[in-house]
Design a protein around this motif. Structure first.
Motif, PDB file in Angstrom:
ATOM      1  N   THR A 128       0.760  -1.330   0.013  1.00 47.16           N
ATOM      2  CA  THR A 128      -0.187  -0.075  -0.045  1.00 47.16           C
ATOM      3  C   THR A 128       0.917   1.333   0.129  1.00 47.16           C
ATOM      4  O   THR A 128       1.999   1.340   0.507  1.00 47.16           O
ATOM      5  CB  THR A 128      -0.883   0.082   1.335  1.00 47.16           C
ATOM      6  N   VAL A 129       0.536   2.244  -0.585  1.00 47.30           N
ATOM      7  CA  VAL A 129       1.060   3.573  -0.764  1.00 47.30           C
ATOM      8  C   VAL A 129       0.435   4.517  -0.169  1.00 47.30           C
ATOM      9  O   VAL A 129      -0.566   5.061  -0.923  1.00 47.30           O
ATOM     10  CB  VAL A 129       1.727   3.633  -2.245  1.00 47.30           C
ATOM     11  N   GLU A 130       0.790   5.300   0.677  1.00 49.94           N
ATOM     12  CA  GLU A 130       0.322   6.644   1.372  1.00 49.94           C
ATOM     13  C   GLU A 130       0.912   7.736   0.875  1.00 49.94           C
ATOM     14  O   GLU A 130       2.113   7.921   1.358  1.00 49.94           O
ATOM     15  CB  GLU A 130      -0.115   6.581   2.851  1.00 49.94           C
ATOM     16  N   HIS A 186       8.974  10.215   1.332  1.00 53.84           N
ATOM     17  CA  HIS A 186       8.392   8.773   1.801  1.00 53.84           C
ATOM     18  C   HIS A 186       9.568   7.741   2.293  1.00 53.84           C
ATOM     19  O   HIS A 186      10.577   7.801   2.143  1.00 53.84           O
ATOM     20  CB  HIS A 186       7.642   8.091   0.540  1.00 53.84           C
ATOM     21  N   MET A 187       8.836   6.761   2.846  1.00 55.15           N
ATOM     22  CA  MET A 187       9.499   5.665   3.561  1.00 55.15           C
ATOM     23  C   MET A 187       8.856   4.460   3.646  1.00 55.15           C
ATOM     24  O   MET A 187       7.640   4.422   3.811  1.00 55.15           O
ATOM     25  CB  MET A 187      10.154   5.991   4.805  1.00 55.15           C
ATOM     26  N   LEU A 188       9.339   3.331   3.411  1.00 54.72           N
ATOM     27  CA  LEU A 188       8.984   1.849   3.892  1.00 54.72           C
ATOM     28  C   LEU A 188       9.060   1.500   5.062  1.00 54.72           C
ATOM     29  O   LEU A 188      10.039   1.591   5.699  1.00 54.72           O
ATOM     30  CB  LEU A 188       9.389   0.897   2.678  1.00 54.72           C
ATOM     31  N   VAL A 189       7.793   0.960   5.472  1.00 56.93           N
ATOM     32  CA  VAL A 189       7.839   0.458   6.907  1.00 56.93           C
ATOM     33  C   VAL A 189       6.917  -0.971   6.758  1.00 56.93           C
ATOM     34  O   VAL A 189       5.995  -1.196   6.012  1.00 56.93           O
ATOM     35  CB  VAL A 189       7.153   1.371   7.885  1.00 56.93           C
ATOM     36  N   CYS A 190       7.443  -2.127   7.392  1.00 58.80           N
ATOM     37  CA  CYS A 190       7.055  -3.489   7.548  1.00 58.80           C
ATOM     38  C   CYS A 190       7.199  -3.763   8.884  1.00 58.80           C
ATOM     39  O   CYS A 190       8.416  -3.884   9.348  1.00 58.80           O
ATOM     40  CB  CYS A 190       7.802  -4.264   6.456  1.00 58.80           C
ATOM     41  N   ASP A 191       6.192  -4.194   9.353  1.00 59.45           N
ATOM     42  CA  ASP A 191       6.131  -4.925  11.002  1.00 59.45           C
ATOM     43  C   ASP A 191       6.074  -6.430  11.279  1.00 59.45           C
ATOM     44  O   ASP A 191       5.462  -6.880  10.395  1.00 59.45           O
ATOM     45  CB  ASP A 191       5.100  -4.323  11.834  1.00 59.45           C
ATOM     46  N   TYR A 192       6.971  -6.888  11.925  1.00 57.93           N
ATOM     47  CA  TYR A 192       6.845  -8.379  12.510  1.00 57.93           C
ATOM     48  C   TYR A 192       5.904  -8.312  14.012  1.00 57.93           C
ATOM     49  O   TYR A 192       6.420  -7.828  14.806  1.00 57.93           O
ATOM     50  CB  TYR A 192       8.195  -8.773  12.722  1.00 57.93           C
ATOM     51  N   ILE A 244       4.245   1.964   2.252  1.00 59.91           N
ATOM     52  CA  ILE A 244       4.918   2.980   1.979  1.00 59.91           C
ATOM     53  C   ILE A 244       4.221   4.216   2.618  1.00 59.91           C
ATOM     54  O   ILE A 244       3.044   4.200   2.155  1.00 59.91           O
ATOM     55  CB  ILE A 244       5.441   3.250   0.466  1.00 59.91           C
ATOM     56  N   ILE A 245       4.672   4.962   3.360  1.00 59.71           N
ATOM     57  CA  ILE A 245       3.937   6.221   3.775  1.00 59.71           C
ATOM     58  C   ILE A 245       4.890   7.442   3.884  1.00 59.71           C
ATOM     59  O   ILE A 245       6.047   7.093   3.698  1.00 59.71           O
ATOM     60  CB  ILE A 245       3.651   5.856   5.458  1.00 59.71           C
ATOM     61  N   PRO A 246       4.334   8.674   4.208  1.00 60.92           N
ATOM     62  CA  PRO A 246       5.030   9.682   4.223  1.00 60.92           C
ATOM     63  C   PRO A 246       6.172   9.854   5.244  1.00 60.92           C
ATOM     64  O   PRO A 246       5.913   9.226   6.595  1.00 60.92           O
ATOM     65  CB  PRO A 246       4.259  10.987   4.547  1.00 60.92           C
TER      66      PRO A 246
END
Length: 354
Positions: A9-11, A35-41, A51-53
């Motif tokens: 998803t891209v915000e 923007h930056m990419l974030v992924c949670d475990y 991808i979020i601001p």
């Protein structure tokens, strides 16, 4: 576009900061894209990347990153060629090393498609941030840390994987003067020196500051046991040229398996330059400097590619290295950069189009 890329998803940021950036005067890693990419475990599995601001992140004071230092990172770059196409240099090697670091730090490994497809999606969104002036690039910082809570000394149960981007100019200008370290060690046998763990670099800062106070730019790290063997140059791998032979130390528990290092070894072999991967003693380097057979020393790493060493200090004596018109350092750097910027044929298969 594969399944993973479609799921990301891209915000988008409401406004861009790009008009506020002076691309002709970029310092290294101090300006960040929109923007930056974030992924949670969480709950034993990686969630789908998003991808979020670019923004601050919120962590609880009990997050284990603050207490037990479970943190790793990688360093990469994206390049734009004359036609405006975007390229990566050996990205699958970065992913592989990232997971080697993760395993050593008891952090869950990130799937290749999350790392590679997440990065490519982010780069496509931020393509206008990739500078095209000579020596400039878009620095890529993938990193991962323990976000799970708790004061008990054990691996966390939650982690955060992120990728941030920073348009950057040339990393180093000019040659550097280094001090061969005889007291402190960067890492030890059985330790985490081969991982890109944040604590490795924190541990380097104090000895490096001591060297800077003595008039040096950086430290040459030696082995932890005897300080008889040269191992790394600051945060870079090190190469030594004695006569016409290029020498670098073997990777080990203490020495990072540098991607630029591996590339230089392969390019040197392709060009018919004698290469030796073996231990190098301080005595051998000092003796070579005294008898004139020491021609070059240089660091090798993602940020600077190649950083020539102008002089080194040991036992209160400084040894200058000669200025060579056709140095190995310059040849290696030009060959790698030409591949990275799609200016030359890539016979090794290192260049990857985004």
């Amino acid at each position: 576009m594969n399944d993973t890329a479609q799921k990301i998803t891209v915000e988008k940021a409401q406004t861009s900061k790009i008009d506020q950036v002076d691309f002709d005067n970029l310092s290294f890693g101090s300006v960040f894209t929109d923007h930056m990419l974030v992924c949670d475990y969480k709950n034993g599995a990686w969630e789908t990347p998003k991808i979020i601001p670019y923004q601050p992140i919120t962590l609880e004071p009990s997050s284990k990153i603050f207490h037990y230092g479970q943190s790793i990172f990688e360093g990469m770059k994206a390049y734009k060629d004359a036609a405006g196409d975007t390229w990566l240099f050996r990205p699958f090697d970065n992913h592989k090393r990232f997971n080697i670091s993760a395993k050593r730090m008891s952090i869950p490994e990130i799937p290749e498609e999350y790392f590679i497809e997440g990065l490519k999606t982010l780069l496509r969104l931020e393509k206008d941030w990739i500078p095209q002036s000579e020596g400039s690039s878009l620095y890529i910082r993938p990193f991962m840390f323990a976000s799970g809570k708790g004061f008990h000394a054990s691996p966390a149960d939650e982690y955060k994987f992120m990728i941030c981007l920073a348009p950057s100019g040339a990393y180093f200008s000019g040659k550097v003067k280094v001090l061969i370290e005889q007291t402190y060690s960067r890492s030890a046998n059985g330790g985490v020196g081969y991982a890109k763990a944040g604590g490795n670099y924190a541990g380097q800062f104090y000895p490096t500051q001591l060297a800077v106070k003595k008039g040096y730019n950086q430290v040459i790290w030696t082995d932890d046991n005897t300080h008889e063997y040269i191992e790394e140059a600051g945060a870079m791998n090190i190469f030594v040229r004695i006569k016409d032979t290029l020498i670098t130390g073997p990777t080990s528990d203490r020495i990072l398996d540098g991607i630029t290092r591996k590339s230089i070894i392969e390019i040197a072999k392709d060009e018919g330059i004698p290469v030796e991967v073996r231990k190098i003693t301080v005595t051998e380097v000092v003796d070579a400097a005294k008898n004139g057979s020491l021609k070059e020393m240089f660091g090798a790493g993602t940020a600077a590619v190649v950083s020539p060493i102008a002089a080194f200090g040991y036992n209160d004596t400084d040894y200058d290295l000669p200025e060579l018109p056709n140095s190995y350092a310059r040849r290696m750097k030009e060959r790698i950069i030409d591949i990275q910027y799609n200016k030359a044929e890539d016979i090794f298969g290192w260049r990857h189009k985004v």
